[in-house]
Write an enzyme that holds these catalytic residues in place. Structure first.
Site, mmCIF file in Angstrom:
data_model
loop_
_atom_site.group_PDB
_atom_site.id
_atom_site.type_symbol
_atom_site.label_atom_id
_atom_site.label_comp_id
_atom_site.label_asym_id
_atom_site.label_seq_id
_atom_site.Cartn_x
_atom_site.Cartn_y
_atom_site.Cartn_z
ATOM 1 N N LYS A 83 0.855 -1.197 0.000
ATOM 2 C CA LYS A 83 0.000 0.000 0.000
ATOM 3 C C LYS A 83 0.887 1.242 0.000
ATOM 4 O O LYS A 83 1.788 1.374 0.840
ATOM 5 C CB LYS A 83 -0.884 -0.040 1.244
ATOM 6 C CG LYS A 83 -2.158 0.754 1.138
ATOM 7 C CD LYS A 83 -3.027 0.445 2.346
ATOM 8 C CE LYS A 83 -4.280 1.244 2.382
ATOM 9 N NZ LYS A 83 -4.965 1.099 3.666
HETATM 10 O O1 G3P Z 1 -7.545 2.035 5.519
HETATM 11 C C1 G3P Z 1 -7.823 3.321 5.136
HETATM 12 C C2 G3P Z 1 -9.207 3.833 5.468
HETATM 13 O O2 G3P Z 1 -10.163 2.827 5.379
HETATM 14 C C3 G3P Z 1 -9.272 4.643 6.706
HETATM 15 O O3 G3P Z 1 -10.581 4.943 7.127
HETATM 16 O O4 G3P Z 1 -12.177 5.771 8.837
HETATM 17 O O5 G3P Z 1 -9.721 6.311 9.060
HETATM 18 O O6 G3P Z 1 -11.104 7.375 7.298
HETATM 19 P P1 G3P Z 1 -10.902 6.176 8.123
#
Ligand code: G3P
Length: 214
Positions: A83
């Site tokens: 990633k």
């Molecule tokens: O893995 C990346 C993403 O899904 C993060 O989500 O909730 O931290 O915006 P969030």
């Protein structure tokens, strides 16, 4: 649309894997830090549980560092996807790694142009962030839809992982918008099983069955 789980917590991964609904895992430095463990160790353990793509993120900010780190992460297990954050150095790294046959997931995608650039650099996956766009009053689902239309129009094979999923509603909306995958936090997956009418129906069936036995 396939479902991945967005976590680095082993218990959550084991539980969701037993439900039979997930076929991949995404992690990020925040999720790994929350577990207080080494990234390679965590990724190796996840690969022993889930039979599907597992995204492990690089921490370097320059292309050379990302390439070195990406090669090291990819060497942990054949299921690993490296990633990489969306930026010039990131796409340079994606270009090199993809030519070596290493799968990449370009993260922090907030515009269709970013998704197209990542795909052209050779990304296997792109991750548009739905929830974080909504946090700033923008339309995250529309972004997923636009990327899906562009990839379809130009027969781009890069898969769309809808990320930053905050609700069961997001899951349905991302599927309708054309995402290939949604990566979902454990708590949202748990909630997605539920509906008040499902619970009421189960309760009613139970009562009726008990009544029949008398
Ligand atoms: O893995 C990346 C993403 O899904 C993060 O989500 O909730 O931290 O915006 P969030």
């Amino acid at each position: 649309m396939k479902l991945f789980i967005d976590t680095a917590n082993m218990q959550e991964i084991e539980t969701a894997n037993k439900w039979g609904v997930i076929c991949g895992v995404t992690t990020n430095p925040t999720l790994i830090a929350r577990e207080g463990r080494d990234v390679k160790e965590v990724i190796k353990e996840i690969a022993s549980i889930v039979d599907g793509p597992i995204s492990g993120e690089v921490n370097s900010l320059d292309a050379e560092g990302m390439i070195t780190e990406g090669r090291a992460i990819a060497s942990i297990h054949p299921q690993i996807v490296v990633k990489i954050p969306m930026c010039q150095a990131g796409l340079e790294a994606v270009s090199v790694l993809s030519k070596e046959g290493i799968k990449t997931n370009v993260t922090l995608i907030f515009t269709p142009a970013q998704a197209l650039l990542a795909a052209r650099a050779g990304a296997s996956f792109v991750s548009p962030f739905v929830g974080r766009l909504e946090d700033i009053d923008s339309n995250g689902i529309q972004l997923v839809e636009q990327v899906a239309v562009i990839f379809q129009s130009f027969q781009i094979k890069t898969e769309i992982i809808a990320a930053s999923i905050r609700s069961p509603q997001h899951i349905g909306e991302c599927a309708l918008a054309g995402a290939d995958i949604a990566t979902v936090p454990f708590k949202v997956l748990e909630k997605s099983f539920e509906h008040p009418l499902t619970s009421a129906g189960i309760e009613q069936f139970k009562k009726d069955f008990e009544g029949m036995k008398k």
